[in-house]
Design a protein around this motif. Structure first.
Motif, PDB file in Angstrom:
ATOM      1  N   TYR A  49       0.836  -1.204   0.000  1.00  0.00           N
ATOM      2  CA  TYR A  49       0.000   0.000   0.000  1.00  0.00           C
ATOM      3  C   TYR A  49       0.869   1.252   0.000  1.00  0.00           C
ATOM      4  N   ARG A  50       1.911   1.243   0.812  1.00  0.00           N
ATOM      5  CA  ARG A  50       2.793   2.404   0.858  1.00  0.00           C
ATOM      6  C   ARG A  50       3.546   2.593  -0.456  1.00  0.00           C
ATOM      7  N   ALA A 308      -8.359   6.320  -2.233  1.00  0.00           N
ATOM      8  CA  ALA A 308      -7.412   5.389  -2.857  1.00  0.00           C
ATOM      9  C   ALA A 308      -7.427   4.029  -2.162  1.00  0.00           C
ATOM     10  N   LEU A 309      -7.491   4.049  -0.826  1.00  0.00           N
ATOM     11  CA  LEU A 309      -7.504   2.796  -0.072  1.00  0.00           C
ATOM     12  C   LEU A 309      -8.751   1.986  -0.400  1.00  0.00           C
ATOM     13  N   GLU A 310      -9.888   2.654  -0.502  1.00  0.00           N
ATOM     14  CA  GLU A 310     -11.143   1.962  -0.799  1.00  0.00           C
ATOM     15  C   GLU A 310     -11.146   1.374  -2.206  1.00  0.00           C
ATOM     16  N   ALA A 321      -5.918   2.820 -10.661  1.00  0.00           N
ATOM     17  CA  ALA A 321      -7.122   3.594 -10.332  1.00  0.00           C
ATOM     18  C   ALA A 321      -6.989   4.235  -8.954  1.00  0.00           C
ATOM     19  N   ALA A 322      -6.404   3.497  -8.019  1.00  0.00           N
ATOM     20  CA  ALA A 322      -6.207   4.043  -6.672  1.00  0.00           C
ATOM     21  C   ALA A 322      -5.246   5.225  -6.703  1.00  0.00           C
ATOM     22  N   GLN A 323      -4.190   5.124  -7.488  1.00  0.00           N
ATOM     23  CA  GLN A 323      -3.232   6.222  -7.601  1.00  0.00           C
ATOM     24  C   GLN A 323      -3.873   7.462  -8.222  1.00  0.00           C
ATOM     25  N   GLN A 324      -4.758   7.259  -9.185  1.00  0.00           N
ATOM     26  CA  GLN A 324      -5.455   8.399  -9.785  1.00  0.00           C
ATOM     27  C   GLN A 324      -6.322   9.114  -8.750  1.00  0.00           C
TER      28      GLN A 324
END
Length: 350
Positions: A49-50, A308-310, A321-324
């Motif tokens: 995640y990090r 982003a986490l969700e 997609a999370a990074q966006q």
């Protein structure tokens, strides 16, 4: 201590309308957030995640510094590249959380004292040698019946000041975080009075401990009504109350103010930050010249990370997609510092 280096680092942390990304959640806190989303609570999941966060393309355009946890600062990407080097290569200044948490305060039911001063000088020296250039210490102040007490406020203020002095001795810019919590039924007015008292006490102790104000960043709460208060003021009313409180309590020598989000939604935190910066902009006699004595920036954790986490859910297929989503929230807060954030930005990825 090199005073000019501290001043330069503090300046860079709030330069170019950027702000801080707080990714310093302790392992237990990170695991709790993972558990709610069904993500494995393992060191590898935390590392992945990090890595997602620090490898977000373009993050350095909006984020000036990243606050890390002890586990994080020692971790590597999957390909073996040290996190610290990845962060530095992205143009982001690495920082480190150095307190060890808020504990029950003896003789003060319902109140907390932050611990971690024992051995701090040696830990700071190690973090500086590793590459960190700033640090963070959080104190928590609860509003309730008969609290906060003077004993709690003064003890936490002294700890913050001693931490800050040790940081500057080690060459690290201290992020001083006295957080008046949102939880409770208190009014906006009550929060303002408590926040002002806390900040005045903190700065009295910073003076006493000979902390150089030009080489530090303040990370305060916004002045807000309690979450369960029946009256929830507007974005503009919160902005006015917060700015007025800070003007009464924070010396002009302080390089910058980087607000914590404290559990606010990403959208609301951005809107309130935007309102503060917009008001200063509108009051200015010269277009583009802010009359604020300090930069008003952000140092958000969940208010940037949560979407982003969700989206990520612990799955490699969701990383992009999370990074966006992460970059979008960072950009929204960058816009809020410019007084250019609009609700229409949400849902567009703009």
């Amino acid at each position: 201590m090199n005073a000019q280096d501290l001043i330069d680092t503090a300046r860079m942390l709030v330069a170019d309308y950027k702000g801080l990304l707080a990714m310093d959640e302790s392992n237990p806190t990170c695991n709790k957030r993972f558990a709610k989303l069904g993500i494995p609570q393992t060191e590898e999941a935390r590392r992945a995640y990090r890595e997602l966060i620090i490898t977000t393309p373009g993050l350095g355009e909006y984020i000036s510094g990243a606050i890390l946890y002890d586990e994080t600062i020692r971790q590597q990407k999957k390909d073996g590249a040290p996190f610290l080097q990845v962060i530095i290569d992205a143009g982001i200044i690495p920082g480190i959380k150095v307190d060890i948490g808020a504990k029950d305060m003896a003789g003060h039911p319902g109140e907390k004292i932050t611990e971690g001063l024992d051995g701090l000088r040696d830990r700071l020296k190690e973090y500086f040698q590793m590459g960190a250039r700033f640090a963070k210490w959080r104190a928590v102040i609860t509003i309730g019946v008969g609290i906060p007490s003077r004993g709690c406020i003064e003890a936490n203020a002294q700890a913050l000041a001693r931490y800050a002095a040790l940081c500057q001795e080690a060459g690290l810019v201290p992020i001083v975080e006295p957080e008046v919590l949102m939880e409770g039924s208190h009014t906006l007015s009550r929060c303002s009075k408590v926040t002002e008292e806390v900040l005045q006490t903190v700065f009295n102790q910073l003076y006493t401990q000979r902390v150089m104000l030009e080489g530090m960043i303040l990370k305060p709460n916004m002045v807000l009504p309690g979450l369960t208060c029946s009256q929830q003021e507007s974005v503009d009313e919160v902005a006015d109350a917060t700015v007025n409180c800070l003007l009464r309590a924070v010396p002009a020598a302080v390089r910058g103010i980087a607000f914590l989000s404290g559990g606010q939604s990403g959208e609301l935190a951005s809107a309130r930050l935007n309102a503060m910066n917009l008001k200063f902009k509108l009051r200015s006699p010269t277009v583009g010249q802010s009359p604020s004595p300090w930069a008003l920036a952000f140092s958000f954790a969940r208010a940037i990370q949560q979407p982003a986490l969700e989206i990520w859910q612990g799955k490699d297929a969701n990383v992009s997609a999370a990074q966006q989503a992460l970059l979008h929230r960072a950009k929204c807060n960058w816009a809020a510092r410019r007084g250019e954030y609009k609700a229409a930005m949400e849902g567009t990825g703009a």
